[in-house]
Motif scaffolding. Structure first.
Motif, short mmCIF file in Angstrom:
data_model
loop_
_atom_site.label_atom_id
_atom_site.label_comp_id
_atom_site.label_asym_id
_atom_site.label_seq_id
_atom_site.Cartn_x
_atom_site.Cartn_y
_atom_site.Cartn_z
N LEU A 1 0.13 -47.79 15.69
CA LEU A 1 -0.75 -46.64 15.83
C LEU A 1 -1.38 -46.27 14.49
O LEU A 1 -2.55 -45.88 14.42
N ARG A 2 -0.61 -46.41 13.41
CA ARG A 2 -1.14 -46.12 12.07
C ARG A 2 -2.27 -47.09 11.72
O ARG A 2 -3.29 -46.69 11.13
N ALA A 3 -2.11 -48.35 12.09
CA ALA A 3 -3.17 -49.33 11.82
C ALA A 3 -4.46 -48.98 12.56
O ALA A 3 -5.56 -49.08 12.01
N LEU A 4 -4.32 -48.55 13.80
CA LEU A 4 -5.50 -48.16 14.57
C LEU A 4 -6.15 -46.91 13.97
O LEU A 4 -7.37 -46.81 13.88
N SER A 5 -5.33 -45.95 13.57
CA SER A 5 -5.86 -44.71 13.00
C SER A 5 -6.55 -44.97 11.67
O SER A 5 -7.64 -44.43 11.40
N ASP A 6 -5.94 -45.80 10.82
CA ASP A 6 -6.54 -46.12 9.52
C ASP A 6 -7.87 -46.83 9.68
O ASP A 6 -8.79 -46.67 8.85
N ALA A 7 -7.99 -47.64 10.73
CA ALA A 7 -9.24 -48.37 10.94
C ALA A 7 -10.41 -47.45 11.26
O ALA A 7 -11.58 -47.85 11.14
N LEU A 8 -10.11 -46.21 11.65
CA LEU A 8 -11.17 -45.24 11.94
C LEU A 8 -11.75 -44.59 10.68
O LEU A 8 -12.79 -43.94 10.75
N SER A 9 -11.07 -44.73 9.55
CA SER A 9 -11.48 -44.02 8.34
C SER A 9 -12.91 -44.30 7.91
O SER A 9 -13.65 -43.37 7.57
N PRO A 10 -13.38 -45.58 7.88
CA PRO A 10 -14.78 -45.81 7.50
C PRO A 10 -15.77 -45.10 8.41
O PRO A 10 -16.77 -44.56 7.95
N LEU A 11 -15.49 -45.09 9.72
CA LEU A 11 -16.36 -44.38 10.65
C LEU A 11 -16.39 -42.89 10.33
O LEU A 11 -17.46 -42.27 10.27
N LEU A 12 -15.22 -42.31 10.11
CA LEU A 12 -15.15 -40.87 9.85
C LEU A 12 -15.84 -40.51 8.54
O LEU A 12 -16.51 -39.46 8.46
N ARG A 13 -15.71 -41.35 7.52
CA ARG A 13 -16.40 -41.08 6.26
C ARG A 13 -17.91 -41.12 6.45
O ARG A 13 -18.65 -40.31 5.88
N SER A 14 -18.40 -42.07 7.25
CA SER A 14 -19.84 -42.16 7.49
C SER A 14 -20.36 -40.95 8.24
O SER A 14 -21.54 -40.60 8.13
N LEU A 15 -19.49 -40.28 9.00
CA LEU A 15 -19.88 -39.08 9.75
C LEU A 15 -19.58 -37.81 8.98
O LEU A 15 -19.76 -36.71 9.50
N ARG A 16 -19.09 -37.96 7.73
CA ARG A 16 -18.71 -36.81 6.90
C ARG A 16 -17.60 -35.99 7.56
O ARG A 16 -17.59 -34.76 7.51
N GLN A 17 -16.67 -36.69 8.17
CA GLN A 17 -15.52 -36.06 8.81
C GLN A 17 -14.25 -36.49 8.09
O GLN A 17 -14.19 -37.56 7.48
N LYS A 18 -13.24 -35.65 8.15
CA LYS A 18 -11.99 -35.96 7.48
C LYS A 18 -11.22 -37.04 8.23
O LYS A 18 -11.19 -37.04 9.47
N PRO A 19 -10.57 -37.95 7.51
CA PRO A 19 -9.71 -38.93 8.20
C PRO A 19 -8.46 -38.24 8.73
O PRO A 19 -8.25 -37.04 8.51
N TYR A 20 -7.65 -39.02 9.44
CA TYR A 20 -6.42 -38.45 9.97
C TYR A 20 -5.48 -38.13 8.82
O TYR A 20 -5.75 -38.45 7.67
N TYR A 21 -4.35 -37.52 9.11
CA TYR A 21 -3.46 -37.04 8.07
C TYR A 21 -2.86 -38.18 7.26
O TYR A 21 -2.64 -39.28 7.76
N GLU A 22 -2.61 -37.88 5.98
CA GLU A 22 -2.07 -38.91 5.08
C GLU A 22 -0.71 -39.40 5.55
O GLU A 22 -0.39 -40.59 5.43
N HIS A 23 0.10 -38.50 6.07
CA HIS A 23 1.42 -38.87 6.62
C HIS A 23 1.43 -38.43 8.09
O HIS A 23 2.03 -37.39 8.44
N PRO A 24 0.80 -39.20 8.95
CA PRO A 24 0.66 -38.76 10.36
C PRO A 24 1.98 -38.77 11.10
O PRO A 24 2.86 -39.59 10.85
N ARG A 25 2.09 -37.85 12.02
CA ARG A 25 3.22 -37.80 12.94
C ARG A 25 2.62 -37.98 14.33
O ARG A 25 2.17 -37.01 14.96
N PHE A 26 2.60 -39.21 14.79
CA PHE A 26 2.00 -39.49 16.10
C PHE A 26 2.88 -38.88 17.19
O PHE A 26 4.11 -39.03 17.16
N HIS A 27 2.25 -38.22 18.13
CA HIS A 27 2.99 -37.43 19.10
C HIS A 27 2.13 -37.16 20.33
O HIS A 27 0.91 -37.34 20.29
#
Length: 338
Positions: free
Chosen positions: A203-229
């Protein structure tokens, strides 16, 4: 020869003085500007009213912006059908027990913002939990297709790290480990959740892969230490005083935000870029809703003592095979590795 003389500079004579004393005719009165008739009601866009009474006391944390869509990316976990009956019943037992201590606790609904007392077989079969891979994000209309293409590409490019068996295809196995409590970024609601144990790295790998998209949209990435739930239920928190809010911000950063509820068109997390012009959003008073200072200190520990073994057993195991994105009220999904 007699030459005519033309002066280089003309001086005003007596005739000119007489012209100055002659009054000019009065100017005609200005025409009154006509007022345009008002637009027909079907052509005007009403200002949205934030009515907490329609959302169990929840209020918009981000003002409505015309042409802006709330979205988030998540992994669905089905709890419908006969094969998931055990997990579905376990979730209901957990919430019922928690309500004995916190009567104002409300069930998280994945398809409607109104809690239902009874469900049809079809509605029960479609029940699911959500594990967020992103915070709630805000996009413009022309960015919708870009977001869908990016999520589809991420799903295709990320096959499972350790599939359980050959016949599972592109799925990977994950499981819930324990119950937990989390507070949203605005500290307006507290959530009762089931945290993921096995499958966290995938799940962390999938979430991290979204970071470039979120940066291009000027949105914050997911949490640095995510707690998937997966969020099971929530309760409104007492509103802190201005001094308490200031002290909380200085003391520590906000904890990870829970999975967004069904009404993500009224998001509860990060604000859009300040450069965007925001239209006013009215707030309707609505009836008061019960709030709490927080869960009882021993609530989660007692729930884990009673239900922890069942959660960590086979009941908490699930297969992850799809990534979904919700944009407004529409949901789009793509299988992992396909």
């Amino acid at each position: 020869m007699k030459r005519s003389f033309t002066p280089l500079v003309a001086y005003a004579g007596s005739d000119d003085d007489e012209d100055k004393d002659t009054p000019h005719p009065p100017s005609p009165p200005e025409k009154k500007k006509r007022k345009l008739p008002p637009l027909a009601s079907q052509l005007t866009v009403p200002i949205p009213v934030d009515d907490p009474s329609r959302h169990q006391g929840r209020s918009r944390s981000t003002p409505h912006v015309e042409g802006q869509w709330a979205a988030y990316v998540y992994v669905p976990v089905s709890v419908g059908g006969r094969e998931r009956r055990g997990l579905r019943r376990l979730v209901r037992r957990v919430v019922d027990r928690a309500r004995e201590r916190v009567p104002s606790l409300r069930v998280v609904e994945t398809d409607e913002s109104v809690e239902r007392k009874e469900m049809t077989e079809e509605e029960e079969a479609s029940e699911e939990l959500h594990i967020s891979l992103s915070r709630p994000i805000f996009i413009r209309s022309h960015q919708r297709e870009d977001v869908k293409r990016a999520v589809k590409a991420i799903a295709k490019a990320h096959p499972p790290i350790a599939p359980r068996a050959v016949n599972t295809g592109t799925r990977f196995t994950a499981s819930f480990a324990a119950l937990a409590e989390l507070i949203n970024d605005e500290r307006t609601r507290m959530f009762l959740c089931m945290e993921v144990g096995a499958g966290h790295d995938q799940l962390r790998a999938l979430s991290d892969a979204l970071s470039p998209l979120l940066r291009s949209l000027r949105q914050k990435p997911y949490y640095e230490h995510p707690r998937f739930h997966a969020s099971l239920a929530w309760a409104l928190l007492d509103r802190p005083t201005p001094q308490e809010s200031h002290d909380a911000k200085v003391a520590s950063p906000p904890p990870p935000s829970p999975s967004p509820p069904a009404d993500t068109d009224t998001p509860t997390s990060e604000c859009p870029s300040p450069a965007r012009r925001q239209s006013p959003s009215l707030v309707a008073p609505g009836p008061p809703f019960p709030t709490i200072p927080g869960f009882p200190p021993d609530l989660v520990a007692s729930l884990n003592a009673e239900f922890g073994n069942e959660i960590a057993s086979g009941l908490g195991v699930f297969e992850v095979e799809e990534i979904q994105v919700r944009i407004g009220k529409e949901v789009f999904g793509w299988n992992i590795g396909v």
